[in-house]
Design a protein around this motif. Sequence first.
Motif, PDB file in Angstrom:
ATOM      1  N   GLY A   1       0.724  -1.320   0.113  1.00 29.45           N
ATOM      2  CA  GLY A   1       0.016   0.099   0.194  1.00 29.45           C
ATOM      3  C   GLY A   1       0.879   1.236   0.000  1.00 29.45           C
ATOM      4  N   GLU A   2       0.371   2.460  -0.487  1.00 22.00           N
ATOM      5  CA  GLU A   2       1.226   3.534  -0.338  1.00 22.00           C
ATOM      6  C   GLU A   2       1.849   3.815   1.071  1.00 22.00           C
ATOM      7  OE1 GLU A   2       1.812   5.748  -2.808  1.00 22.00           O
ATOM      8  OE2 GLU A   2       0.864   4.193  -4.223  1.00 22.00           O
ATOM      9  N   GLY A   3       1.314   3.518   2.140  1.00 22.14           N
ATOM     10  CA  GLY A   3       1.876   3.805   3.509  1.00 22.14           C
ATOM     11  C   GLY A   3       3.012   2.857   3.608  1.00 22.14           C
ATOM     12  N   GLU A   4       2.977   1.561   3.127  1.00 21.26           N
ATOM     13  CA  GLU A   4       3.920   0.679   3.254  1.00 21.26           C
ATOM     14  C   GLU A   4       5.262   0.807   2.532  1.00 21.26           C
ATOM     15  OE1 GLU A   4       1.654  -3.215   4.371  1.00 21.26           O
ATOM     16  OE2 GLU A   4       1.494  -2.320   2.318  1.00 21.26           O
ATOM     17  N   ARG A   5       5.296   1.590   1.494  1.00 22.65           N
ATOM     18  CA  ARG A   5       6.475   1.858   0.583  1.00 22.65           C
ATOM     19  C   ARG A   5       7.481   2.718   1.385  1.00 22.65           C
ATOM     20  NH1 ARG A   5       2.966   2.725  -4.690  1.00 22.65           N
ATOM     21  NH2 ARG A   5       2.346   0.553  -4.878  1.00 22.65           N
ATOM     22  N   LEU A   6       8.624   2.459   1.401  1.00 21.36           N
ATOM     23  CA  LEU A   6       9.554   3.129   1.760  1.00 21.36           C
ATOM     24  C   LEU A   6       9.909   4.441   1.233  1.00 21.36           C
ATOM     25  CD1 LEU A   6      12.106  -0.007   2.675  1.00 21.36           C
ATOM     26  CD2 LEU A   6      10.323   0.997   4.081  1.00 21.36           C
ATOM     27  N   ALA A   7      10.161   5.385   1.721  1.00 24.90           N
ATOM     28  CA  ALA A   7      10.758   6.681   1.483  1.00 24.90           C
ATOM     29  C   ALA A   7      11.968   6.621   1.121  1.00 24.90           C
ATOM     30  CB  ALA A   7      10.489   7.759   2.347  1.00 24.90           C
ATOM     31  N   PRO A   8      12.335   7.253  -0.219  1.00 23.11           N
ATOM     32  CA  PRO A   8      13.665   7.215  -0.641  1.00 23.11           C
ATOM     33  C   PRO A   8      14.733   7.783   0.535  1.00 23.11           C
ATOM     34  CG  PRO A   8      12.542   8.794  -2.014  1.00 23.11           C
ATOM     35  CD  PRO A   8      11.616   8.050  -1.071  1.00 23.11           C
ATOM     36  N   ARG A   9      15.819   7.268   0.659  1.00 19.14           N
ATOM     37  CA  ARG A   9      16.894   7.854   1.480  1.00 19.14           C
ATOM     38  C   ARG A   9      17.435   9.251   1.059  1.00 19.14           C
ATOM     39  NH1 ARG A   9      19.961   3.145   4.555  1.00 19.14           N
ATOM     40  NH2 ARG A   9      18.258   2.022   5.200  1.00 19.14           N
ATOM     41  N   ARG A  10      17.672  10.176   1.854  1.00 24.10           N
ATOM     42  CA  ARG A  10      18.338  11.324   1.444  1.00 24.10           C
ATOM     43  C   ARG A  10      19.601  11.559   1.824  1.00 24.10           C
ATOM     44  NH1 ARG A  10      15.241  15.849   3.339  1.00 24.10           N
ATOM     45  NH2 ARG A  10      15.012  14.823   5.269  1.00 24.10           N
ATOM     46  N   LEU A  11      20.686  11.487   1.241  1.00 17.56           N
ATOM     47  CA  LEU A  11      21.961  11.586   1.761  1.00 17.56           C
ATOM     48  C   LEU A  11      22.152  13.191   1.978  1.00 17.56           C
ATOM     49  CD1 LEU A  11      23.811   9.373  -0.903  1.00 17.56           C
ATOM     50  CD2 LEU A  11      23.228   8.697   1.544  1.00 17.56           C
ATOM     51  N   GLY A  12      23.032  13.436   2.874  1.00 22.03           N
ATOM     52  CA  GLY A  12      23.309  14.640   3.197  1.00 22.03           C
ATOM     53  C   GLY A  12      22.271  15.736   3.925  1.00 22.03           C
ATOM     54  N   PHE A  13      21.242  15.070   4.443  1.00 15.69           N
ATOM     55  CA  PHE A  13      20.038  16.013   4.935  1.00 15.69           C
ATOM     56  C   PHE A  13      20.377  16.617   6.401  1.00 15.69           C
ATOM     57  CE2 PHE A  13      19.333  11.872   7.092  1.00 15.69           C
ATOM     58  CZ  PHE A  13      18.922  12.079   8.284  1.00 15.69           C
ATOM     59  N   MET A  14      21.463  16.126   6.844  1.00 14.76           N
ATOM     60  CA  MET A  14      21.986  16.822   8.183  1.00 14.76           C
ATOM     61  C   MET A  14      23.192  17.598   8.013  1.00 14.76           C
ATOM     62  SD  MET A  14      20.983  14.267  11.134  1.00 14.76           S
ATOM     63  CE  MET A  14      21.290  15.497  12.278  1.00 14.76           C
ATOM     64  N   ALA A  15      23.688  18.068   6.514  1.00 13.48           N
ATOM     65  CA  ALA A  15      24.976  18.799   6.357  1.00 13.48           C
ATOM     66  C   ALA A  15      24.966  20.113   7.288  1.00 13.48           C
ATOM     67  CB  ALA A  15      24.999  18.899   4.865  1.00 13.48           C
ATOM     68  N   GLY A  16      26.146  20.120   7.688  1.00 15.96           N
ATOM     69  CA  GLY A  16      26.264  21.479   8.490  1.00 15.96           C
ATOM     70  C   GLY A  16      25.546  21.494   9.931  1.00 15.96           C
ATOM     71  N   GLU A  17      24.828  20.276  10.208  1.00 10.82           N
ATOM     72  CA  GLU A  17      24.185  20.277  11.588  1.00 10.82           C
ATOM     73  C   GLU A  17      24.874  19.610  12.469  1.00 10.82           C
ATOM     74  OE1 GLU A  17      20.103  19.354  11.502  1.00 10.82           O
ATOM     75  OE2 GLU A  17      19.990  20.076   9.546  1.00 10.82           O
ATOM     76  N   ILE A  18      25.788  18.689  11.992  1.00  8.59           N
ATOM     77  CA  ILE A  18      26.680  18.066  12.993  1.00  8.59           C
ATOM     78  C   ILE A  18      28.057  18.332  12.619  1.00  8.59           C
ATOM     79  CG2 ILE A  18      24.908  16.208  13.502  1.00  8.59           C
ATOM     80  CD1 ILE A  18      26.260  14.353  11.735  1.00  8.59           C
ATOM     81  N   SER A  19      29.245  17.937  13.605  1.00  6.42           N
ATOM     82  CA  SER A  19      30.344  18.085  13.161  1.00  6.42           C
ATOM     83  C   SER A  19      31.295  16.613  13.772  1.00  6.42           C
ATOM     84  CB  SER A  19      31.167  19.293  13.910  1.00  6.42           C
ATOM     85  OG  SER A  19      30.823  19.403  15.260  1.00  6.42           O
ATOM     86  N   VAL A  20      32.182  16.342  13.175  1.00  2.00           N
ATOM     87  CA  VAL A  20      33.123  15.403  13.842  1.00  2.00           C
ATOM     88  C   VAL A  20      34.174  15.991  14.104  1.00  2.00           C
ATOM     89  CG1 VAL A  20      34.193  13.128  13.045  1.00  2.00           C
ATOM     90  CG2 VAL A  20      31.943  13.814  12.102  1.00  2.00           C
ATOM     91  N   PRO A  21      34.743  15.576  15.399  1.00  2.00           N
ATOM     92  CA  PRO A  21      35.983  15.979  15.994  1.00  2.00           C
ATOM     93  C   PRO A  21      37.096  15.647  15.306  1.00  2.00           C
ATOM     94  CG  PRO A  21      35.127  14.605  17.389  1.00  2.00           C
ATOM     95  CD  PRO A  21      34.037  14.724  16.469  1.00  2.00           C
ATOM     96  N   ASP A  22      38.413  16.537  14.892  1.00  2.00           N
ATOM     97  CA  ASP A  22      39.683  16.043  14.261  1.00  2.00           C
ATOM     98  C   ASP A  22      40.193  14.897  14.926  1.00  2.00           C
ATOM     99  OD1 ASP A  22      39.137  18.158  12.483  1.00  2.00           O
ATOM    100  OD2 ASP A  22      40.562  19.512  13.948  1.00  2.00           O
ATOM    101  N   ASP A  23      40.171  14.410  16.381  1.00  2.00           N
ATOM    102  CA  ASP A  23      40.593  13.405  16.613  1.00  2.00           C
ATOM    103  C   ASP A  23      39.734  12.009  16.953  1.00  2.00           C
ATOM    104  OD1 ASP A  23      39.032  14.326  18.512  1.00  2.00           O
ATOM    105  OD2 ASP A  23      40.546  13.927  20.490  1.00  2.00           O
ATOM    106  N   PHE A  24      38.781  12.100  15.934  1.00  2.00           N
ATOM    107  CA  PHE A  24      37.662  10.884  15.971  1.00  2.00           C
ATOM    108  C   PHE A  24      38.133   9.779  16.017  1.00  2.00           C
ATOM    109  CE2 PHE A  24      34.679   8.008  13.794  1.00  2.00           C
ATOM    110  CZ  PHE A  24      33.666   8.131  14.599  1.00  2.00           C
ATOM    111  N   ASP A  25      39.289   9.404  15.164  1.00  3.52           N
ATOM    112  CA  ASP A  25      39.866   8.209  14.762  1.00  3.52           C
ATOM    113  C   ASP A  25      40.617   7.711  16.043  1.00  3.52           C
ATOM    114  OD1 ASP A  25      38.649   8.058  12.293  1.00  3.52           O
ATOM    115  OD2 ASP A  25      40.241   8.663  11.349  1.00  3.52           O
TER     116      ASP A  25
END
Length: 81
Positions: free
Chosen positions: A42-66
């Motif tokens: 049904g229409e409600g059961e179909r998965l919405a397409p994934r949107r890459l980059g939708f949180m761009a600029g909202e999070i940051s990864v520290p330089d020493d993450f690794d």
Amino acid sequence: MKTVNIHEAKTNLSRLVERAARGESIVIARAGKPLVKLVPLGEGERLAPRRLGFMAGEISVPDDFDSMGADGIVEMFEGRS
């Protein structure tokens, strides 16, 4: 509602999926006993397409993450830091 056996379903899967997508319900049976039903989503059961980059600029990864927590990990495994 059409009933097909498993062998026929395996042989004609893409055709059966097309028919189901057009709205037909298809029962798949083994030895004449119904097992599953192939129905369209049904229409409600179909998965919405994934949107890459939708949180761009909202999070940051520290330089020493690794290397975050590296000292603690070395201490746990080797008993030294």
